[in-house]
Design a protein around this motif. Structure first.
Motif, PDB file in Angstrom:
ATOM      1  N   UNK A   1       0.824  -1.181   0.000  1.00  0.00           N
ATOM      2  CA  UNK A   1       0.000   0.000   0.000  1.00  0.00           C
ATOM      3  C   UNK A   1       0.872   1.249   0.000  1.00  0.00           C
ATOM      4  N   UNK A   2       1.881   1.263   0.834  1.00  0.00           N
ATOM      5  CA  UNK A   2       2.754   2.427   0.913  1.00  0.00           C
ATOM      6  C   UNK A   2       3.553   2.575  -0.379  1.00  0.00           C
ATOM      7  N   UNK A   3       4.126   1.492  -0.865  1.00  0.00           N
ATOM      8  CA  UNK A   3       4.933   1.595  -2.082  1.00  0.00           C
ATOM      9  C   UNK A   3       4.085   2.021  -3.276  1.00  0.00           C
ATOM     10  N   UNK A   4       2.836   1.575  -3.349  1.00  0.00           N
ATOM     11  CA  UNK A   4       1.970   1.993  -4.449  1.00  0.00           C
ATOM     12  C   UNK A   4       1.637   3.478  -4.363  1.00  0.00           C
ATOM     13  N   UNK A   5       1.506   4.024  -3.159  1.00  0.00           N
ATOM     14  CA  UNK A   5       1.252   5.454  -3.002  1.00  0.00           C
ATOM     15  C   UNK A   5       2.377   6.264  -3.625  1.00  0.00           C
ATOM     16  N   UNK A   6       3.592   5.808  -3.401  1.00  0.00           N
ATOM     17  CA  UNK A   6       4.760   6.516  -3.927  1.00  0.00           C
ATOM     18  C   UNK A   6       4.934   6.225  -5.420  1.00  0.00           C
ATOM     19  N   UNK A   7       4.887   4.960  -5.788  1.00  0.00           N
ATOM     20  CA  UNK A   7       5.168   4.550  -7.163  1.00  0.00           C
ATOM     21  C   UNK A   7       4.116   5.056  -8.143  1.00  0.00           C
TER      22      UNK A   7
ATOM     23  N   UNK B   1      -5.515   2.538   7.432  1.00  0.00           N
ATOM     24  CA  UNK B   1      -5.717   3.666   6.529  1.00  0.00           C
ATOM     25  C   UNK B   1      -4.365   4.215   6.083  1.00  0.00           C
ATOM     26  N   UNK B   2      -4.256   4.475   4.803  1.00  0.00           N
ATOM     27  CA  UNK B   2      -3.077   5.140   4.244  1.00  0.00           C
ATOM     28  C   UNK B   2      -3.583   6.417   3.574  1.00  0.00           C
ATOM     29  N   UNK B   3      -3.195   7.560   4.143  1.00  0.00           N
ATOM     30  CA  UNK B   3      -3.531   8.868   3.570  1.00  0.00           C
ATOM     31  C   UNK B   3      -2.273   9.422   2.934  1.00  0.00           C
ATOM     32  N   UNK B   4      -2.407   9.913   1.695  1.00  0.00           N
ATOM     33  CA  UNK B   4      -1.225  10.450   1.032  1.00  0.00           C
ATOM     34  C   UNK B   4      -1.553  11.706   0.240  1.00  0.00           C
ATOM     35  N   UNK B   5      -0.518  12.367  -0.214  1.00  0.00           N
ATOM     36  CA  UNK B   5      -0.676  13.581  -1.009  1.00  0.00           C
ATOM     37  C   UNK B   5      -0.434  13.307  -2.487  1.00  0.00           C
ATOM     38  N   UNK B   6      -0.591  12.055  -2.896  1.00  0.00           N
ATOM     39  CA  UNK B   6      -0.362  11.682  -4.286  1.00  0.00           C
ATOM     40  C   UNK B   6      -1.544  12.016  -5.174  1.00  0.00           C
ATOM     41  N   UNK B   7      -1.365  11.769  -6.450  1.00  0.00           N
ATOM     42  CA  UNK B   7      -2.417  12.004  -7.421  1.00  0.00           C
ATOM     43  C   UNK B   7      -3.545  11.006  -7.208  1.00  0.00           C
TER      44      UNK B   7
ATOM     45  N   UNK C   1      -8.308  -8.894   1.681  1.00  0.00           N
ATOM     46  CA  UNK C   1      -8.963  -8.044   2.676  1.00  0.00           C
ATOM     47  C   UNK C   1     -10.437  -8.402   2.773  1.00  0.00           C
ATOM     48  N   UNK C   2     -11.042  -8.003   3.874  1.00  0.00           N
ATOM     49  CA  UNK C   2     -12.481  -8.177   4.011  1.00  0.00           C
ATOM     50  C   UNK C   2     -13.224  -7.136   3.182  1.00  0.00           C
ATOM     51  N   UNK C   3     -12.637  -5.945   3.106  1.00  0.00           N
ATOM     52  CA  UNK C   3     -13.156  -4.874   2.257  1.00  0.00           C
ATOM     53  C   UNK C   3     -12.078  -3.810   2.105  1.00  0.00           C
ATOM     54  N   UNK C   4     -12.193  -3.013   1.059  1.00  0.00           N
ATOM     55  CA  UNK C   4     -11.257  -1.912   0.860  1.00  0.00           C
ATOM     56  C   UNK C   4     -11.901  -0.836   0.010  1.00  0.00           C
ATOM     57  N   UNK C   5     -11.373   0.383   0.150  1.00  0.00           N
ATOM     58  CA  UNK C   5     -11.861   1.504  -0.654  1.00  0.00           C
ATOM     59  C   UNK C   5     -10.719   2.478  -0.891  1.00  0.00           C
ATOM     60  N   UNK C   6     -10.792   3.175  -2.004  1.00  0.00           N
ATOM     61  CA  UNK C   6      -9.838   4.213  -2.356  1.00  0.00           C
ATOM     62  C   UNK C   6     -10.650   5.460  -2.665  1.00  0.00           C
ATOM     63  N   UNK C   7     -10.452   6.504  -1.857  1.00  0.00           N
ATOM     64  CA  UNK C   7     -11.285   7.692  -1.930  1.00  0.00           C
ATOM     65  C   UNK C   7     -10.432   8.937  -2.123  1.00  0.00           C
ATOM     66  N   UNK C   8     -10.790   9.781  -3.110  1.00  0.00           N
ATOM     67  CA  UNK C   8     -10.080  11.059  -3.231  1.00  0.00           C
ATOM     68  C   UNK C   8     -10.396  11.943  -2.020  1.00  0.00           C
ATOM     69  N   UNK C   9      -9.395  12.619  -1.485  1.00  0.00           N
ATOM     70  CA  UNK C   9      -9.566  13.590  -0.403  1.00  0.00           C
ATOM     71  C   UNK C   9      -8.862  14.867  -0.842  1.00  0.00           C
ATOM     72  N   UNK C  10      -9.168  16.001  -0.206  1.00  0.00           N
ATOM     73  CA  UNK C  10      -8.592  17.265  -0.667  1.00  0.00           C
ATOM     74  C   UNK C  10      -7.071  17.251  -0.832  1.00  0.00           C
TER      75      UNK C  10
ATOM     76  N   UNK D   1      -7.199   8.542   0.084  1.00  0.00           N
ATOM     77  CA  UNK D   1      -7.275   7.722   1.286  1.00  0.00           C
ATOM     78  C   UNK D   1      -7.562   6.292   0.869  1.00  0.00           C
ATOM     79  N   UNK D   2      -6.665   5.386   1.214  1.00  0.00           N
ATOM     80  CA  UNK D   2      -6.885   3.964   1.022  1.00  0.00           C
ATOM     81  C   UNK D   2      -7.228   3.388   2.383  1.00  0.00           C
ATOM     82  N   UNK D   3      -8.390   2.754   2.486  1.00  0.00           N
ATOM     83  CA  UNK D   3      -8.819   2.121   3.730  1.00  0.00           C
ATOM     84  C   UNK D   3      -9.049   0.637   3.465  1.00  0.00           C
ATOM     85  N   UNK D   4      -8.465  -0.212   4.299  1.00  0.00           N
ATOM     86  CA  UNK D   4      -8.663  -1.650   4.177  1.00  0.00           C
ATOM     87  C   UNK D   4      -9.065  -2.214   5.533  1.00  0.00           C
ATOM     88  N   UNK D   5      -9.870  -3.256   5.499  1.00  0.00           N
ATOM     89  CA  UNK D   5     -10.254  -3.958   6.721  1.00  0.00           C
ATOM     90  C   UNK D   5      -9.718  -5.378   6.606  1.00  0.00           C
TER      91      UNK D   5
END
Length: 87
Positions: free
Chosen positions: A1-7, A29-35, A54-63, A67-71
């Motif tokens: 998750x972290x490497x994908x945020x950067x890559x 939760x992984x919050x980042x300033x990426x595109x 995962x049991x569930x996951x979502x990827x949501x644009x934030x300002x 935000x990537x959230x996984x359970x």
């Protein structure tokens, strides 16, 4: 998750948080300033792994980026470790 945020998102700043979640699970939760990932982005290995492990996951644009959230289950289950009981 972290490497994908950067890559893939070009993130230079990110925050990872863990918290207990419903029914013996953990929310990561992984919050980042990426595109932000667009709807036209094709799925790759990371997306498949999230869906399978995962049991569930979502990827949501934030300002500030996205935000990537996984359970995840708090304990390994046979269906999430290749059909074998954990040792």
């Amino acid at each position: 998750m972290v490497s994908n945020s950067v890559r893939h998102g070009g993130a230079t700043d990110l925050t990872v948080s863990l918290a207990p979640w419903e029914q013996s699970s953990i929310r990561v939760e992984v919050r980042d300033n990426g595109l932000a990932v667009g709807e036209t982005t094709r799925s790759g290995r990371g997306t498949r792994l999230l869906t399978e492990c995962t049991l569930e996951w979502s990827l949501t644009p934030i300002p500030e980026g996205q935000l990537l959230a996984v359970v995840l289950p708090a304990q390994a289950t046979p269906d999430l470790v290749g059909g074998r009981a954990p040792r």
